[in-house]
Write a protein that holds these residues in place. Structure first.
Motif, mmCIF file in Angstrom:
data_model
loop_
_atom_site.group_PDB
_atom_site.id
_atom_site.type_symbol
_atom_site.label_atom_id
_atom_site.label_comp_id
_atom_site.label_asym_id
_atom_site.label_seq_id
_atom_site.Cartn_x
_atom_site.Cartn_y
_atom_site.Cartn_z
ATOM 1 N N LEU A 141 0.822 -1.205 0.000
ATOM 2 C CA LEU A 141 0.000 0.000 0.000
ATOM 3 C C LEU A 141 0.861 1.262 0.000
ATOM 4 C CD1 LEU A 141 -2.810 -1.028 2.514
ATOM 5 C CD2 LEU A 141 -3.113 -0.500 0.098
ATOM 6 N N ILE A 142 1.894 1.277 0.828
ATOM 7 C CA ILE A 142 2.791 2.441 0.888
ATOM 8 C C ILE A 142 3.457 2.665 -0.467
ATOM 9 C CG2 ILE A 142 4.934 3.334 1.898
ATOM 10 C CD1 ILE A 142 4.048 1.829 4.513
ATOM 11 N N ALA A 143 3.949 1.583 -1.063
ATOM 12 C CA ALA A 143 4.630 1.700 -2.363
ATOM 13 C C ALA A 143 3.679 2.233 -3.432
ATOM 14 C CB ALA A 143 5.191 0.344 -2.780
ATOM 15 N N ALA A 144 2.422 1.805 -3.401
ATOM 16 C CA ALA A 144 1.443 2.270 -4.395
ATOM 17 C C ALA A 144 1.031 3.712 -4.137
ATOM 18 C CB ALA A 144 0.217 1.360 -4.381
ATOM 19 N N LEU A 145 0.718 4.024 -2.881
ATOM 20 C CA LEU A 145 0.223 5.363 -2.547
ATOM 21 C C LEU A 145 1.299 6.442 -2.663
ATOM 22 C CD1 LEU A 145 -1.937 4.339 0.546
ATOM 23 C CD2 LEU A 145 -2.812 5.128 -1.670
ATOM 24 N N ALA A 146 2.568 6.031 -2.602
ATOM 25 C CA ALA A 146 3.670 6.997 -2.710
ATOM 26 C C ALA A 146 3.983 7.368 -4.152
ATOM 27 C CB ALA A 146 4.922 6.443 -2.034
ATOM 28 N N THR A 147 3.381 6.694 -5.108
ATOM 29 C CA THR A 147 3.611 7.015 -6.524
ATOM 30 C C THR A 147 2.678 8.132 -6.960
ATOM 31 O OG1 THR A 147 1.984 5.417 -7.325
ATOM 32 C CG2 THR A 147 4.222 4.609 -6.994
ATOM 33 N N GLU A 148 2.968 8.681 -8.117
ATOM 34 C CA GLU A 148 2.097 9.705 -8.713
ATOM 35 C C GLU A 148 1.366 9.071 -9.898
ATOM 36 O OE1 GLU A 148 1.360 12.576 -7.538
ATOM 37 O OE2 GLU A 148 2.761 12.437 -5.868
ATOM 38 N N ALA A 149 0.606 8.028 -9.638
ATOM 39 C CA ALA A 149 -0.116 7.330 -10.692
ATOM 40 C C ALA A 149 -1.407 8.079 -11.039
ATOM 41 C CB ALA A 149 -0.429 5.907 -10.249
ATOM 42 N N GLU A 150 -1.990 7.729 -12.170
ATOM 43 C CA GLU A 150 -3.278 8.282 -12.576
ATOM 44 C C GLU A 150 -4.416 7.301 -12.324
ATOM 45 O OE1 GLU A 150 -3.787 11.417 -13.514
ATOM 46 O OE2 GLU A 150 -1.650 11.717 -13.128
ATOM 47 N N LEU A 151 -4.069 6.007 -12.250
ATOM 48 C CA LEU A 151 -5.048 4.961 -11.974
ATOM 49 C C LEU A 151 -4.500 4.043 -10.895
ATOM 50 C CD1 LEU A 151 -7.582 3.177 -12.558
ATOM 51 C CD2 LEU A 151 -6.207 2.046 -14.329
ATOM 52 N N TYR A 152 -5.316 3.804 -9.866
ATOM 53 C CA TYR A 152 -4.950 2.903 -8.775
ATOM 54 C C TYR A 152 -5.907 1.713 -8.799
ATOM 55 C CZ TYR A 152 -2.110 6.750 -7.002
ATOM 56 O OH TYR A 152 -1.166 7.742 -6.883
ATOM 57 N N ILE A 153 -5.337 0.512 -8.821
ATOM 58 C CA ILE A 153 -6.144 -0.707 -8.809
ATOM 59 C C ILE A 153 -5.865 -1.445 -7.507
ATOM 60 C CG2 ILE A 153 -6.652 -2.891 -9.965
ATOM 61 C CD1 ILE A 153 -5.726 -1.631 -12.587
ATOM 62 N N PHE A 154 -6.882 -1.534 -6.672
ATOM 63 C CA PHE A 154 -6.754 -2.200 -5.380
ATOM 64 C C PHE A 154 -7.595 -3.477 -5.390
ATOM 65 C CE2 PHE A 154 -6.324 2.406 -4.217
ATOM 66 C CZ PHE A 154 -4.987 2.367 -3.813
ATOM 67 N N ASP A 155 -6.946 -4.621 -5.233
ATOM 68 C CA ASP A 155 -7.630 -5.913 -5.220
ATOM 69 C C ASP A 155 -7.549 -6.487 -3.800
ATOM 70 O OD1 ASP A 155 -8.834 -8.301 -5.810
ATOM 71 O OD2 ASP A 155 -7.281 -9.037 -7.160
ATOM 72 N N GLU A 156 -8.613 -6.367 -3.034
ATOM 73 C CA GLU A 156 -8.636 -6.751 -1.614
ATOM 74 C C GLU A 156 -7.473 -6.076 -0.863
ATOM 75 O OE1 GLU A 156 -11.145 -8.274 -0.567
ATOM 76 O OE2 GLU A 156 -11.958 -9.355 -2.275
ATOM 77 N N PRO A 157 -7.379 -4.761 -0.902
ATOM 78 C CA PRO A 157 -6.193 -4.050 -0.406
ATOM 79 C C PRO A 157 -5.992 -4.094 1.103
ATOM 80 C CG PRO A 157 -7.918 -2.495 -0.943
ATOM 81 C CD PRO A 157 -8.397 -3.831 -1.426
ATOM 82 N N THR A 158 -7.071 -4.252 1.866
ATOM 83 C CA THR A 158 -6.927 -4.204 3.328
ATOM 84 C C THR A 158 -6.895 -5.596 3.953
ATOM 85 O OG1 THR A 158 -9.325 -3.936 3.568
ATOM 86 C CG2 THR A 158 -8.000 -1.937 3.496
ATOM 87 N N SER A 159 -6.645 -6.604 3.142
ATOM 88 C CA SER A 159 -6.546 -7.970 3.654
ATOM 89 C C SER A 159 -5.432 -8.053 4.696
ATOM 90 C CB SER A 159 -6.254 -8.928 2.495
ATOM 91 O OG SER A 159 -6.053 -10.238 2.954
ATOM 92 N N GLY A 160 -5.772 -8.461 5.912
ATOM 93 C CA GLY A 160 -4.778 -8.592 6.971
ATOM 94 C C GLY A 160 -4.569 -7.346 7.813
ATOM 95 N N LEU A 161 -5.223 -6.238 7.452
ATOM 96 C CA LEU A 161 -5.048 -5.001 8.222
ATOM 97 C C LEU A 161 -6.062 -4.913 9.357
ATOM 98 C CD1 LEU A 161 -4.467 -2.230 5.520
ATOM 99 C CD2 LEU A 161 -2.784 -3.672 6.670
ATOM 100 N N ASP A 162 -5.663 -4.262 10.445
ATOM 101 C CA ASP A 162 -6.605 -4.045 11.534
ATOM 102 C C ASP A 162 -7.493 -2.838 11.205
ATOM 103 O OD1 ASP A 162 -5.358 -1.578 12.376
ATOM 104 O OD2 ASP A 162 -3.810 -2.766 13.372
ATOM 105 N N PRO A 163 -8.586 -2.630 11.949
ATOM 106 C CA PRO A 163 -9.525 -1.548 11.628
ATOM 107 C C PRO A 163 -8.895 -0.160 11.589
ATOM 108 C CG PRO A 163 -10.541 -3.086 13.149
ATOM 109 C CD PRO A 163 -9.098 -3.501 13.028
#
Length: 292
Positions: A141-163
């Motif tokens: 998530l950090i690696a993706a969010l730190a980029t300057e992309a125009e399209l973000y594709i998240f496939d079950e991105p919060t799997s394993g994260l706490d609330p």
């Protein structure tokens, strides 16, 4: 809003098995598309086609106006992707892994990277092999969010994260929307999709069965009503628009479509209403309608 993703009549066959059947949707800049469905419905197959990993059997899939299979290298320069299962280099540290991903993307914004590492409470000095699933997910998530992309594709991105970490992710997605980025959010956590998505596409057995804004889709499901009247409201039993009616003394609970409320209120008024509650349908209600 600019059209970032356009999928039309997409089909994918694996031998005799048809994984996708005429899938169509689009995603615009500044918009989150919630792409939902159970395991095996075709979500990941769609995403793999968009990423240029596999080739569609038929149909059109374009990102930034370019064909996803032919122009995948160019497209990848402006997209960021986070899978649900993250596999990393075990001997690298978390920080080294993040920097490697950012270098592969062609840029490193150290200030943004460090800010996200702090927000997600990640120790970047530990070796990847010592991380839990949740911490490995944080790296992606950090690696993706730190980029300057125009399209973000998240496939079950919060799997394993706490609330708490889920909430931080949701705030970052809101920032991406404000910045005009396009986002595809594929998730089985319907509450998360409901908070973030502007539009939703529901896929079942390789086919899109519903698509539209959350408000559009809520018109397709019934509201839940609870009412307390001075007298027992027996006439509700005569209304075709009332479903799953239960009457206990002077309290009635039932479901009804939102466009039938006028008829229901006229019927209830003769019983002198003391209390009336209306609960709109949730995304989970819509989802379960198609899968039960």
């Amino acid at each position: 809003m600019a059209k970032i993703v356009e999928v039309s009549g997409l089909q994918k066959n694996f031998g005799k098995f048809q994984a996708l059947k005429n899938v169509s949707f689009e995603v615009n800049s500044g918009e989150v598309l919630g792409y939902i469905g159970p395991n095996g419905a075709g979500k990941s197959t769609t995403i793999r086609i968009l990423l240029g990993i596999i080739k569609a059997t038929k149909g059109k899939a374009q990102i930034f106006g370019k064909e996803v299979w032919q122009d995948s290298i160019e497209i990848h320069k402006k997209i960021a992707y986070v899978p649900g299962d993250v596999y990393l280099w075990p001997n690298l540290s978390g920080g080294e892994t993040i920097d490697l991903f950012l270098k592969l993307h062609g840029q490193i914004n150290k200030e943004k990277r460090d800010e996200l590492i702090k927000k997600f409470d990640l120790n970047p000095k530990k070796k990847v092999r010592s991380y839990s699933k949740g911490n490995r997910q944080k790296i992606a998530l950090i690696a993706a969010l730190a980029t300057e992309a125009e399209l973000y594709i998240f496939d079950e991105p919060t799997s394993g994260l706490d609330p708490l970490m889920e909430a931080i992710f949701q705030k970052e997605v809101e920032k991406l929307k404000i910045a005009g980025k396009a986002i595809i959010l594929s998730s089985h956590i319907l509450s998360e999709v409901e908070k973030l998505a502007d539009r939703v596409a529901v896929i079942r057995k390789g086919e899109i069965v519903e698509t539209g804004s959350l408000e559009d889709l809520r018109h397709l499901t019934r509201y839940q009503y609870k009412v307390i009247t001075e007298e027992v409201p027996h006439d509700l039993e005569k209304l075709a628009s009332v479903h799953d009616l239960q009457i206990i003394d002077r309290e009635a609970s039932f479901q009804a479509d939102s466009d039938s409320i006028d008829e229901i209120l006229k019927t209830l008024l003769q019983y002198r209403v003391h209390k009336l509650e209306s609960t709109p349908p949730t995304l989970e209600d819509l989802f379960m309608r198609h899968y039960q």
